[in-house]
Design a protein around this motif. Structure first.
Motif, PDB file in Angstrom:
ATOM      1  N   TRP A 173       0.851  -1.193   0.000  1.00  0.00           N
ATOM      2  CA  TRP A 173       0.000   0.000   0.000  1.00  0.00           C
ATOM      3  C   TRP A 173       0.885   1.241   0.000  1.00  0.00           C
ATOM      4  N   ASN A 174       0.592   2.184  -0.863  1.00  0.00           N
ATOM      5  CA  ASN A 174       1.252   3.484  -0.755  1.00  0.00           C
ATOM      6  C   ASN A 174       0.755   4.238   0.479  1.00  0.00           C
ATOM      7  N   ALA A 179      -4.323   3.700   8.523  1.00  0.00           N
ATOM      8  CA  ALA A 179      -5.371   4.638   8.113  1.00  0.00           C
ATOM      9  C   ALA A 179      -6.411   3.936   7.239  1.00  0.00           C
ATOM     10  N   VAL A 180      -5.966   3.001   6.380  1.00  0.00           N
ATOM     11  CA  VAL A 180      -6.897   2.236   5.543  1.00  0.00           C
ATOM     12  C   VAL A 180      -7.825   1.407   6.426  1.00  0.00           C
ATOM     13  N   GLU A 181      -7.254   0.733   7.419  1.00  0.00           N
ATOM     14  CA  GLU A 181      -8.058  -0.072   8.338  1.00  0.00           C
ATOM     15  C   GLU A 181      -9.012   0.803   9.143  1.00  0.00           C
ATOM     16  N   ASN A 182      -8.512   1.915   9.651  1.00  0.00           N
ATOM     17  CA  ASN A 182      -9.338   2.779  10.501  1.00  0.00           C
ATOM     18  C   ASN A 182     -10.521   3.346   9.734  1.00  0.00           C
ATOM     19  N   GLU A 183     -10.307   3.777   8.493  1.00  0.00           N
ATOM     20  CA  GLU A 183     -11.415   4.314   7.690  1.00  0.00           C
ATOM     21  C   GLU A 183     -12.476   3.244   7.455  1.00  0.00           C
ATOM     22  N   GLY A 189     -17.308   0.694   5.438  1.00  0.00           N
ATOM     23  CA  GLY A 189     -17.354   0.472   3.999  1.00  0.00           C
ATOM     24  C   GLY A 189     -16.334  -0.578   3.618  1.00  0.00           C
ATOM     25  N   GLY A 190     -16.118  -0.744   2.317  1.00  0.00           N
ATOM     26  CA  GLY A 190     -15.096  -1.675   1.866  1.00  0.00           C
ATOM     27  C   GLY A 190     -13.711  -1.070   2.017  1.00  0.00           C
ATOM     28  N   ALA A 191     -12.726  -1.901   2.263  1.00  0.00           N
ATOM     29  CA  ALA A 191     -11.357  -1.420   2.427  1.00  0.00           C
ATOM     30  C   ALA A 191     -10.771  -1.022   1.078  1.00  0.00           C
TER      31      ALA A 191
END
Length: 577
Positions: A173-174, A179-183, A189-191
């Protein structure tokens, strides 16, 4: 006197064999010690520099190589602020569940600045496994190979092996993975998908700025290589192949299998597959063949549909060869290759030899049937939700979304302080019977219940678990991992499981033995095990987004009647919550 002389000569012979290392002895059991420092490291991939979580600054992390029967001690020091744990995926941890690693299941996390030494023994296992972080989404970059060499017997396949190559497939992941997990968790929503797939941490030439970040392995024509292939990806089942070469599958999940030849493999997250490669290709002037991996896309949800490429480079007598001007990727199935995935999986069989018998339970004491579902919950008032139709994504087993407690379940069980931590009433069949794989995925749904309900199993039980996919939201392959055990995949199929007709088709002779099963899209898989490892064990989908949504459960195996069948006491230095 002759009898004494014969006995004496026999004792001397045994002693000499032990000294020569040809027979096991108590002294042949060694303790292998390792030190892991969980720390940040700056790393550049895809024209992007970021801070990446690593072990000892390595990506992938260091290889743990031991022999069957070794005692293993790994001191893990957490050099970051956030909590962490490490899981030794596939190591059975007989009576040592304290070393298994999943946060809040068998231990409290290792806090920042603290250390914990995992201590366990590798028993009756040999082959390729993987270790990885087991807290939040840290395993996106914290992972490595766990190799168990046989202590006594050679490999049980006829092809002589001249060298070994570890091939660890992963994702990059760039963005900051936290942050991706937290969002995803906040908005349900979907990751966001990864930006690249990797081979040994390198994305390869099809990605931006990645020509130099390409895995290249030099081989010699005519030699045989054992490839230890590991899927350490966070959210992707993968196809892997080498152009214009065939592979002989000889082992899966550290269990020898009946050899068979294939042009490609399908490998789910957490699974390992060892293959024999004969370097018998006919190279062109470049001497290079592409090895590649791309996702098996069994879901309608969007995912990274790209390909990572490395190179198999034949050693040239005329010096260095130049990279190919035109990349040829052959043998790799298309991303929607369900037919290939199903066919490949059906070919897997236990070796079932006298040296490596198949110990599948022929009869069972208990059958548990559990659905595997993605669910959509209504969005609470005054909240923003990013699931389908403005809802919230969850996932469940028997319509229960697993919630991790704030204490270690294993400690609560051991000390018999369970109030507020868990209950022992996980349903042994779906709460509602319906056409699981026939419902409309877009219009039908079941609101899931949230909780920490466990299944409790007496020691010695021959247990069957039927894992039934459902059509809710999207039918797809689900790689289900069982901690603390290997199991036998005695049956699988499409549609709804029907005990009256499906049990009669079970393979009870040489079913594949694994620790992670890819439950087929729109179908089911039946696994069997003997509950002879006391403790608390996690069962979950190895697509990390699904586990975060709640596609998990845990089960307790009670102590047996003998001291050797009892969970060991908590070790010194076990982290506290």
């Amino acid at each position: 006197m002759d009898g004494f002389s014969h006995h004496f000569r026999f004792v001397v012979l045994i002693a000499l064999l032990i000294i020569a290392g040809m027979l096991p002895s108590f002294s042949s059991t060694k303790t292998k010690r390792f030190e892991f420092n969980v720390e940040w490291k700056k790393l550049s991939r895809l024209c992007h520099t970021k801070r990446l979580l690593t072990v000892n600054g390595e990506y992938p992390g260091p290889t743990i190589a031991v022999h069957e029967g070794d005692n293993v001690q790994v001191k893990v020091t957490n050099r970051i602020v956030k909590n962490t744990t490490i899981h030794w995926h596939g190591v059975r941890q007989y009576r040592t569940g304290w070393a298994d690693g999943p946060a809040y299941i068998t231990q409290c996390p290792i806090r920042g600045g603290q250390s914990y030494t995992y201590k366990f023994r590798v028993e009756d296992q040999r082959g390729t496994l993987v270790w990885h972080a087991h807290h939040s989404w840290q395993r996106a970059s914290v992972y490595g190979a766990f190799i168990i060499y046989p202590r006594m017997m050679p490999y049980p396949f006829s092809t002589p092996i001249q060298a070994e190559i570890s091939v660890i497939l992963g994702e990059w992941w760039n963005a900051d993975v936290d942050a991706v997990e937290n969002e995803m968790l906040v908005y349900r929503g979907g990751a966001n998908s990864s930006d690249a797939y990797t081979i040994n941490g390198l994305p390869g030439p099809l990605y931006p700025c990645s020509q130099k970040d390409t895995f290249v392995k030099t081989v010699e024509s005519g030699k045989n290589y054992l490839l230890r292939i590991i899927n350490a990806a966070l959210n992707a089942e993968l196809f892997f192949a080498i152009a214009k070469h065939t592979l002989i599958v000889v082992e899966v999940d550290a269990v020898y299998s009946k050899p068979f030849t294939t042009t490609s493999i399908m490998i789910a997250p957490g699974q390992t597959t060892s293959v024999v490669l004969n370097a018998n290709g006919v190279p062109d002037s470049t001497g290079i063949f592409a090895m590649a991996a791309r996702p098996y896309l069994s879901s309608v949800f969007p995912n990274n549909n790209s390909t990572t490429v490395g190179f198999l480079k034949y050693k040239s007598r005329d010096g260095d060869s130049k990279p190919p001007s035109r990349l040829q990727i052959t043998n790799l199935p298309e991303p929607q290759g369900t037919v290939f995935a199903t066919t490949f999986t059906k070919k897997l069989r236990s070796l079932a030899s006298s040296d490596y018998p198949c110990k599948v339970p022929k009869k069972i004491d208990k059958r548990v049937i559990t659905t595997i579902s993605l669910n959509l919950q209504d969005c609470p008032a005054n909240q923003t939700c990013k699931g389908s139709n403005g809802g919230r994504f969850y996932a469940s087993m028997n319509n229960l979304s697993f919630v991790r407690p704030q204490l270690s379940i294993l400690e609560a069980y051991y000390h018999n302080v369970t109030a507020g931590v868990y209950t022992s009433d996980f349903p042994e069949k779906p709460p509602k019977s319906f056409d699981y794989t026939g419902v409309d995925p877009l219009t039908e749904n079941m609101n899931t219940e949230l909780g920490t309900k466990l299944l409790r199993i007496p020691y010695g039980t021959n247990l069957e678990i039927v894992l039934q996919d459902t059509n809710f939201l999207s039918p797809e392959n689900h790689p289900i991992h069982v901690h603390g055990y290997n199991f036998f995949i005695v049956g699988s199929g499409l549609g709804n499981f029907n005990v009256a007709k499906d049990e009669a088709k079970y393979n009870l002779i040489d079913p594949p033995e694994r620790n992670t099963v890819a439950v087929p899209k729109g179908g089911w898989a039946a696994i069997r095990l003997k509950a002879n490892n006391p403790g608390v064990w996690f069962i979950h989908c190895h697509l990390e987004s699904h586990t975060s949504w709640g596609l998990a459960m845990a089960f307790i195996v009670e102590n047996g009647p003998l001291p050797s069948q009892t969970l060991l006491p908590p070790p010194q230095g076990l982290p506290s919550c």
